[in-house]
Design an enzyme around this catalytic site. Structure first.
Site, PDB file in Angstrom:
ATOM      1  N   SER A   7       0.831  -1.172   0.026  1.00 46.53           N
ATOM      2  CA  SER A   7       0.092   0.010  -0.121  1.00 46.53           C
ATOM      3  C   SER A   7       0.923   1.379  -0.014  1.00 46.53           C
ATOM      4  O   SER A   7       1.834   1.321   0.981  1.00 46.53           O
ATOM      5  CB  SER A   7      -1.070   0.059   1.360  1.00 46.53           C
ATOM      6  OG  SER A   7      -1.556   1.319   1.419  1.00 46.53           O
ATOM      7  N   HIS A  32      -1.199  -1.194  -4.367  1.00 47.33           N
ATOM      8  CA  HIS A  32      -2.377  -0.903  -3.661  1.00 47.33           C
ATOM      9  C   HIS A  32      -2.678   0.578  -3.144  1.00 47.33           C
ATOM     10  O   HIS A  32      -1.679   1.001  -2.614  1.00 47.33           O
ATOM     11  CB  HIS A  32      -2.433  -1.545  -2.110  1.00 47.33           C
ATOM     12  CG  HIS A  32      -3.744  -1.716  -1.593  1.00 47.33           C
ATOM     13  ND1 HIS A  32      -4.755  -2.585  -1.921  1.00 47.33           N
ATOM     14  CD2 HIS A  32      -4.205  -0.870  -0.463  1.00 47.33           C
ATOM     15  CE1 HIS A  32      -5.967  -2.104  -1.086  1.00 47.33           C
ATOM     16  NE2 HIS A  32      -5.671  -1.094  -0.315  1.00 47.33           N
ATOM     17  N   ASP A  34      -4.634   3.441  -1.506  1.00 45.23           N
ATOM     18  CA  ASP A  34      -5.732   3.985  -0.602  1.00 45.23           C
ATOM     19  C   ASP A  34      -6.394   5.259  -0.912  1.00 45.23           C
ATOM     20  O   ASP A  34      -5.770   6.167  -0.580  1.00 45.23           O
ATOM     21  CB  ASP A  34      -5.247   3.509   0.809  1.00 45.23           C
ATOM     22  CG  ASP A  34      -5.164   2.143   1.139  1.00 45.23           C
ATOM     23  OD1 ASP A  34      -4.010   1.682   1.394  1.00 45.23           O
ATOM     24  OD2 ASP A  34      -5.822   1.426   1.025  1.00 45.23           O
ATOM     25  N   MET A  36      -8.944   7.865   0.190  1.00 49.59           N
ATOM     26  CA  MET A  36      -9.832   8.370   1.428  1.00 49.59           C
ATOM     27  C   MET A  36     -10.188   9.896   1.083  1.00 49.59           C
ATOM     28  O   MET A  36      -9.465  10.883   1.009  1.00 49.59           O
ATOM     29  CB  MET A  36      -8.735   8.095   2.849  1.00 49.59           C
ATOM     30  CG  MET A  36      -8.475   6.862   2.906  1.00 49.59           C
ATOM     31  SD  MET A  36      -7.439   6.565   4.452  1.00 49.59           S
ATOM     32  CE  MET A  36      -6.593   5.065   4.132  1.00 49.59           C
ATOM     33  N   HIS A  65      -8.201   1.280  -3.623  1.00 49.08           N
ATOM     34  CA  HIS A  65      -9.348   0.990  -2.812  1.00 49.08           C
ATOM     35  C   HIS A  65     -10.015   2.238  -2.437  1.00 49.08           C
ATOM     36  O   HIS A  65      -9.348   3.027  -1.802  1.00 49.08           O
ATOM     37  CB  HIS A  65      -8.485   0.399  -1.584  1.00 49.08           C
ATOM     38  CG  HIS A  65      -9.244   0.179  -0.409  1.00 49.08           C
ATOM     39  ND1 HIS A  65      -8.612  -0.253   0.770  1.00 49.08           N
ATOM     40  CD2 HIS A  65     -10.558   0.127  -0.164  1.00 49.08           C
ATOM     41  CE1 HIS A  65      -9.668  -0.239   1.858  1.00 49.08           C
ATOM     42  NE2 HIS A  65     -10.781  -0.173   1.290  1.00 49.08           N
ATOM     43  N   MET A  67     -12.168   4.280  -0.365  1.00 45.81           N
ATOM     44  CA  MET A  67     -12.816   4.673   0.926  1.00 45.81           C
ATOM     45  C   MET A  67     -13.505   6.033   0.989  1.00 45.81           C
ATOM     46  O   MET A  67     -12.961   7.037   1.648  1.00 45.81           O
ATOM     47  CB  MET A  67     -11.696   4.418   2.030  1.00 45.81           C
ATOM     48  CG  MET A  67     -11.423   3.032   2.236  1.00 45.81           C
ATOM     49  SD  MET A  67      -9.877   2.885   3.204  1.00 45.81           S
ATOM     50  CE  MET A  67      -8.797   3.067   1.960  1.00 45.81           C
ATOM     51  N   MET A 136     -10.921  -6.574   5.385  1.00 44.43           N
ATOM     52  CA  MET A 136     -10.040  -5.803   6.173  1.00 44.43           C
ATOM     53  C   MET A 136      -9.610  -6.513   7.214  1.00 44.43           C
ATOM     54  O   MET A 136     -10.558  -6.804   8.144  1.00 44.43           O
ATOM     55  CB  MET A 136     -10.723  -4.350   6.559  1.00 44.43           C
ATOM     56  CG  MET A 136     -11.119  -3.701   5.474  1.00 44.43           C
ATOM     57  SD  MET A 136      -9.856  -3.128   4.385  1.00 44.43           S
ATOM     58  CE  MET A 136      -9.028  -1.755   5.413  1.00 44.43           C
ATOM     59  N   GLY A 141      -8.895   3.424   7.402  1.00 40.65           N
ATOM     60  CA  GLY A 141      -8.711   4.739   7.554  1.00 40.65           C
ATOM     61  C   GLY A 141      -7.266   5.059   7.846  1.00 40.65           C
ATOM     62  O   GLY A 141      -6.653   6.048   7.576  1.00 40.65           O
ATOM     63  N   PHE A 142      -6.355   4.054   8.262  1.00 43.19           N
ATOM     64  CA  PHE A 142      -5.017   4.253   8.573  1.00 43.19           C
ATOM     65  C   PHE A 142      -4.041   3.266   8.318  1.00 43.19           C
ATOM     66  O   PHE A 142      -4.627   2.101   8.632  1.00 43.19           O
ATOM     67  CB  PHE A 142      -4.911   4.956  10.195  1.00 43.19           C
ATOM     68  CG  PHE A 142      -5.665   6.021  10.246  1.00 43.19           C
ATOM     69  CD1 PHE A 142      -7.054   6.013  10.854  1.00 43.19           C
ATOM     70  CD2 PHE A 142      -5.115   7.270  10.347  1.00 43.19           C
ATOM     71  CE1 PHE A 142      -7.749   7.053  11.193  1.00 43.19           C
ATOM     72  CE2 PHE A 142      -5.889   8.642  10.380  1.00 43.19           C
ATOM     73  CZ  PHE A 142      -7.074   8.439  10.755  1.00 43.19           C
ATOM     74  N   GLY A 143      -2.869   3.340   7.900  1.00 41.57           N
ATOM     75  CA  GLY A 143      -1.842   2.236   8.087  1.00 41.57           C
ATOM     76  C   GLY A 143      -1.270   2.132   9.235  1.00 41.57           C
ATOM     77  O   GLY A 143      -1.695   3.022  10.263  1.00 41.57           O
ATOM     78  N   GLY A 144      -0.647   0.973   9.359  1.00 39.09           N
ATOM     79  CA  GLY A 144       0.392   0.767  10.664  1.00 39.09           C
ATOM     80  C   GLY A 144      -0.393   0.461  11.775  1.00 39.09           C
ATOM     81  O   GLY A 144      -0.161   0.388  13.321  1.00 39.09           O
ATOM     82  N   ASP A 172      -6.562  -7.044   3.623  1.00 39.19           N
ATOM     83  CA  ASP A 172      -5.826  -5.600   3.720  1.00 39.19           C
ATOM     84  C   ASP A 172      -5.868  -4.940   5.122  1.00 39.19           C
ATOM     85  O   ASP A 172      -7.058  -4.658   6.079  1.00 39.19           O
ATOM     86  CB  ASP A 172      -6.779  -4.793   2.772  1.00 39.19           C
ATOM     87  CG  ASP A 172      -6.206  -3.279   2.796  1.00 39.19           C
ATOM     88  OD1 ASP A 172      -7.013  -2.434   2.309  1.00 39.19           O
ATOM     89  OD2 ASP A 172      -5.235  -2.945   3.239  1.00 39.19           O
ATOM     90  N   GLY A 174      -2.683  -4.312   8.719  1.00 40.74           N
ATOM     91  CA  GLY A 174      -2.361  -5.086   9.745  1.00 40.74           C
ATOM     92  C   GLY A 174      -1.255  -6.344   9.320  1.00 40.74           C
ATOM     93  O   GLY A 174      -0.949  -7.154  10.107  1.00 40.74           O
ATOM     94  N   SER A 195       2.956  -0.750   6.056  1.00 37.97           N
ATOM     95  CA  SER A 195       3.924  -0.545   6.912  1.00 37.97           C
ATOM     96  C   SER A 195       5.060  -1.623   6.770  1.00 37.97           C
ATOM     97  O   SER A 195       6.342  -1.257   7.087  1.00 37.97           O
ATOM     98  CB  SER A 195       3.399  -0.029   8.303  1.00 37.97           C
ATOM     99  OG  SER A 195       2.544  -1.191   8.761  1.00 37.97           O
TER     100      SER A 195
END
Ligand code: DX5
Ligand code: ZN
Length: 213
Positions: A7, A32, A34, A36, A65, A67, A136, A141-144, A172, A174, A195
């Protein structure tokens, strides 16, 4: 083996062209992307101009993707920008069938995305239409973020539901080198990792391990 879709949310936004060129060099299978809008999720990333810009830097499939609320208002624009795959959340629109048809009629791959709290039953009407389902591993909403292990069971259930159907399962959120094998064994065909790739000492090695190579 499992395909790896890094991503770019976790990449250096000031050097994104170089980042996607690197991904190809490092052996990634997809890019990927993202998208948003700050409304469907409490974060804002990038839109069509970023897809258009990175298109020139890689031949890897751009896995977009969405969002965003009302993806029907933007799908054609992402098609024109160079997306290869467009996925969106069915709870972000009341035009899911129309959105899937627009993507398919343009010759692209289409898919639906479920947050951890959304049941597989939301997919029932679309399993013969979609090319991809994204499960998911975190709340969008957030990476990491930390992987939610209960989503492994959802992947296995989806694998059973998808038996005989021509669809790919993508996990997708974690993913790490430590949990990649359990995600693969649960039945995922594609692993998104932001990440775990861009935060790695050796991203090429991370992609190799994530892919089980
Ligand atoms: C979250 C995005 C994910 C995320 C993955 O809303 O959809 O693609 O960027 O990042 P990691 O792999 O760091 O969880
Ligand atoms: Zn994503």
């Amino acid at each position: 083996m499992i395909k790896v879709a890094p991503s770019i949310l976790s990449a250096d936004f000031a050097a994104m062209g170089q980042a996607v060129e690197n991904l190809e060099k490092w052996g990634a299978d997809y890019v990927h992307c993202d998208v948003m809008d700050g409304r469907f999720v409490p974060n804002i990333t990038f839109g069509m101009p970023m897809i258009k810009a990175i298109r020139k830097h890689t031949s890897l499939p751009l896995d977009v993707h969405l969002m965003i609320v009302n993806p029907e208002d933007y799908i054609e624009k992402f098609i024109d920008a160079g997306a290869d795959i467009i996925t969106f959340h069915p709870d972000s629109t009341n035009k899911t069938a129309e959105c899937l048809a627009t993507v398919k009629n343009a010759g692209l791959k289409c898919g639906l995305v479920l947050n951890p709290d959304k049941p597989l039953s939301m997919l029932t009407d679309y399993l013969d239409i979609v090319d991809e389902v994204i499960v998911m591993g975190v709340y969008a909403g957030f990476g990491g973020q930390k992987f939610l292990p209960q989503t492994l069971d959802k992947i296995s259930q989806l694998k059973k539901l998808a038996k005989g159907k021509n669809l790919l399962i993508e996990m997708d959120g974690g993913a790490t080198c430590e949990n990649a094998r359990s995600i693969e064994n649960a039945g995922a065909d594609i692993l998104v990792a932001g990440s775990a790739v861009f935060g790695a000492e050796n991203p090429a090695e991370a992609i190799r391990i994530l892919g089980g190579k």
